[in-house]
Design a protein around this motif. Structure first.
Motif, PDB file in Angstrom:
ATOM      1  N   ARG A  29       0.829  -1.212   0.000  1.00  0.00           N
ATOM      2  CA  ARG A  29       0.000   0.000   0.000  1.00  0.00           C
ATOM      3  C   ARG A  29       0.858   1.255   0.000  1.00  0.00           C
ATOM      4  O   ARG A  29       0.472   2.286  -0.561  1.00  0.00           O
ATOM      5  CB  ARG A  29      -0.913  -0.019   1.227  1.00  0.00           C
ATOM      6  CG  ARG A  29      -2.112   0.914   1.119  1.00  0.00           C
ATOM      7  CD  ARG A  29      -3.094   0.418   0.058  1.00  0.00           C
ATOM      8  NE  ARG A  29      -4.359   1.142   0.117  1.00  0.00           N
ATOM      9  CZ  ARG A  29      -5.384   0.922  -0.669  1.00  0.00           C
ATOM     10  NH1 ARG A  29      -5.318  -0.003  -1.604  1.00  0.00           N
ATOM     11  NH2 ARG A  29      -6.495   1.614  -0.557  1.00  0.00           N
ATOM     12  N   TRP A  32       1.757   1.531  -3.656  1.00  0.00           N
ATOM     13  CA  TRP A  32       0.573   1.824  -4.469  1.00  0.00           C
ATOM     14  C   TRP A  32      -0.549   2.338  -3.575  1.00  0.00           C
ATOM     15  O   TRP A  32      -1.430   1.572  -3.170  1.00  0.00           O
ATOM     16  CB  TRP A  32       0.102   0.568  -5.197  1.00  0.00           C
ATOM     17  CG  TRP A  32       1.043   0.069  -6.247  1.00  0.00           C
ATOM     18  CD1 TRP A  32       2.165   0.659  -6.720  1.00  0.00           C
ATOM     19  CD2 TRP A  32       0.910  -1.172  -6.982  1.00  0.00           C
ATOM     20  NE1 TRP A  32       2.761  -0.111  -7.685  1.00  0.00           N
ATOM     21  CE2 TRP A  32       2.014  -1.231  -7.875  1.00  0.00           C
ATOM     22  CE3 TRP A  32      -0.017  -2.195  -6.958  1.00  0.00           C
ATOM     23  CZ2 TRP A  32       2.203  -2.314  -8.735  1.00  0.00           C
ATOM     24  CZ3 TRP A  32       0.163  -3.273  -7.820  1.00  0.00           C
ATOM     25  CH2 TRP A  32       1.257  -3.328  -8.697  1.00  0.00           C
ATOM     26  N   ALA A  35      -5.372   2.520  -6.606  1.00  0.00           N
ATOM     27  CA  ALA A  35      -5.464   1.881  -7.924  1.00  0.00           C
ATOM     28  C   ALA A  35      -6.834   2.174  -8.512  1.00  0.00           C
ATOM     29  O   ALA A  35      -7.427   1.339  -9.191  1.00  0.00           O
ATOM     30  CB  ALA A  35      -5.227   0.383  -7.810  1.00  0.00           C
ATOM     31  N   TYR A  53      -7.722  -3.506  -2.724  1.00  0.00           N
ATOM     32  CA  TYR A  53      -7.998  -2.681  -3.907  1.00  0.00           C
ATOM     33  C   TYR A  53      -9.329  -3.027  -4.577  1.00  0.00           C
ATOM     34  O   TYR A  53      -9.704  -2.396  -5.565  1.00  0.00           O
ATOM     35  CB  TYR A  53      -6.870  -2.859  -4.935  1.00  0.00           C
ATOM     36  CG  TYR A  53      -5.523  -2.402  -4.437  1.00  0.00           C
ATOM     37  CD1 TYR A  53      -5.191  -1.053  -4.394  1.00  0.00           C
ATOM     38  CD2 TYR A  53      -4.571  -3.319  -3.998  1.00  0.00           C
ATOM     39  CE1 TYR A  53      -3.953  -0.627  -3.946  1.00  0.00           C
ATOM     40  CE2 TYR A  53      -3.328  -2.907  -3.540  1.00  0.00           C
ATOM     41  CZ  TYR A  53      -3.030  -1.561  -3.512  1.00  0.00           C
ATOM     42  OH  TYR A  53      -1.798  -1.150  -3.056  1.00  0.00           O
ATOM     43  N   ARG A  98      -1.691  -2.944 -13.638  1.00  0.00           N
ATOM     44  CA  ARG A  98      -0.752  -3.336 -12.592  1.00  0.00           C
ATOM     45  C   ARG A  98      -0.875  -4.835 -12.332  1.00  0.00           C
ATOM     46  O   ARG A  98      -1.908  -5.436 -12.618  1.00  0.00           O
ATOM     47  CB  ARG A  98      -1.012  -2.564 -11.291  1.00  0.00           C
ATOM     48  CG  ARG A  98      -1.017  -1.057 -11.475  1.00  0.00           C
ATOM     49  CD  ARG A  98      -1.078  -0.350 -10.150  1.00  0.00           C
ATOM     50  NE  ARG A  98      -1.294   1.079 -10.328  1.00  0.00           N
ATOM     51  CZ  ARG A  98      -0.848   2.010  -9.504  1.00  0.00           C
ATOM     52  NH1 ARG A  98      -0.156   1.664  -8.440  1.00  0.00           N
ATOM     53  NH2 ARG A  98      -1.071   3.280  -9.729  1.00  0.00           N
ATOM     54  N   LYS A 127       2.837  -1.231 -14.127  1.00  0.00           N
ATOM     55  CA  LYS A 127       3.698  -1.498 -12.974  1.00  0.00           C
ATOM     56  C   LYS A 127       3.451  -2.890 -12.413  1.00  0.00           C
ATOM     57  O   LYS A 127       2.353  -3.449 -12.511  1.00  0.00           O
ATOM     58  CB  LYS A 127       3.461  -0.444 -11.898  1.00  0.00           C
ATOM     59  CG  LYS A 127       3.849   0.968 -12.367  1.00  0.00           C
ATOM     60  CD  LYS A 127       4.413   1.788 -11.248  1.00  0.00           C
ATOM     61  CE  LYS A 127       5.009   3.081 -11.788  1.00  0.00           C
ATOM     62  NZ  LYS A 127       4.053   4.108 -12.081  1.00  0.00           N
ATOM     63  N   GLU A 211       9.188  -3.290  -6.760  1.00  0.00           N
ATOM     64  CA  GLU A 211       8.296  -2.679  -7.750  1.00  0.00           C
ATOM     65  C   GLU A 211       9.087  -2.397  -9.019  1.00  0.00           C
ATOM     66  O   GLU A 211      10.226  -1.923  -8.971  1.00  0.00           O
ATOM     67  CB  GLU A 211       7.708  -1.368  -7.224  1.00  0.00           C
ATOM     68  CG  GLU A 211       6.730  -0.729  -8.202  1.00  0.00           C
ATOM     69  CD  GLU A 211       6.256   0.651  -7.762  1.00  0.00           C
ATOM     70  OE1 GLU A 211       5.225   1.119  -8.298  1.00  0.00           O
ATOM     71  OE2 GLU A 211       6.916   1.269  -6.905  1.00  0.00           O
ATOM     72  N   GLU A 213       8.688  -1.382 -13.522  1.00  0.00           N
ATOM     73  CA  GLU A 213       7.863  -0.795 -14.576  1.00  0.00           C
ATOM     74  C   GLU A 213       8.195  -1.438 -15.915  1.00  0.00           C
ATOM     75  O   GLU A 213       9.370  -1.718 -16.205  1.00  0.00           O
ATOM     76  CB  GLU A 213       8.094   0.712 -14.644  1.00  0.00           C
ATOM     77  CG  GLU A 213       7.204   1.440 -15.625  1.00  0.00           C
ATOM     78  CD  GLU A 213       7.400   2.951 -15.557  1.00  0.00           C
ATOM     79  OE1 GLU A 213       6.493   3.688 -15.986  1.00  0.00           O
ATOM     80  OE2 GLU A 213       8.458   3.391 -15.076  1.00  0.00           O
TER      81      GLU A 213
END
Length: 265
Positions: A29, A32, A35, A53, A98, A127, A211, A213
């Motif tokens: 969290r 992110w 979302a 989410y 994501r 991501k 994380e 990308e």
């Protein structure tokens, strides 16, 4: 070898599992915060970490490996789980914003193929959060949780794997600094263990939360096969100009619009 889905669901229903869901979920969290309106994919056994989410995302799909098995998820709503082959996901290209991968790469026989499939189904710039056991942590050495059964990774190993599969790492987190124990005393003091661990021995968290990308450009492998280079090639080469040479400027005898005088005999 994957753990059975029934064992995973049972673990996350236990007090230790609920605690891990909270501690790891806090790190997710933090990366992110929202979302809203996005499409989320969970790969492996990601339902416990997708749950926060559900009310804000446009869509949450829990893709569970065939070798692991599949259960209805979430229990209180219409099913959002699907049984998949992790190296051949049944989704079109670029459909998820994501993805969360947990209890998947550490059990997969070909983790690079799994990541390449995740790359395919993510939108450009999408991501990804990968959660794997930390080779330097205690949780990978204990069978107290599912993180003690799969292949652990060092931070360098998981970053290198992501880079090879065309992901750029943008954040690195650790979690689970408490000892791997079901002791009520340990569970009650879990927040204290987490705070102390992050301050005093940050490299020894039980799991890695990375994380990354989706990167769009591709590398070209060199002849020795040891490195990946980005090789730029000209999209247009004027007629008569050899690749690697600068085009002739105006007034030059090699310029295509300048006529050379015929030689006198």
């Amino acid at each position: 070898m994957y753990l059975d889905v029934a064992d995973l669901r049972t673990f996350y229903d236990l007090p230790l599992g609920r605690l891990l869901r909270s501690l790891v979920g806090t790190r997710i969290r933090a990366l992110w915060p929202s979302a809203k309106g996005e499409a989320l994919l969970g790969l492996g056994y990601a339902g416990p970490f997708l749950r926060p989410y559900m009310d804000e995302a446009a869509r949450c799909v829990a893709a569970m490996p065939a070798q692991q098995g599949c259960v209805h998820w979430p229990r209180e709503r219409a099913n959002g789980a699907v049984l998949v082959e992790v190296n051949q996901l049944p989704f079109s290209d670029a459909v998820f914003d994501r993805a969360i991968i947990v209890h998947a790469l550490d059990f997969s026989g070909d983790p690079a193929a799994t990541l390449r499939e995740a790359w395919r189904v993510l939108v450009p710039g999408g991501k990804l959060i990968v959660i794997v056991p930390n080779r330097s942590g205690l949780w990978s050495q204990s069978e107290t949780s599912p993180f003690g059964y799969g292949r652990p990774y060092s931070k360098g190993q998981i970053q290198s794997l992501l880079k090879t599969c065309q992901f750029d790492v943008i954040a690195k987190e650790e979690a689970l600094y408490l000892p791997p124990s079901r002791s009520k005393f340990i569970l009650r003091s879990a927040r204290t263990w987490e705070a102390l661990g992050r301050a005093l021995w940050p490299a020894f968290g039980g799991i890695l939360v990375i994380e990354a990308e989706k990167r769009l450009h591709r590398g070209v492998q060199t002849e020795n096969g040891k490195s990946m280079l980005r090789i730029l090639r000209p999209v247009f080469v004027p007629e008569g100009v050899t690749t690697g040479m600068k085009p002739a400027g105006p007034g030059s005898a090699r310029h295509p619009h300048v006529r050379r005088k015929p030689r006198s005999r």
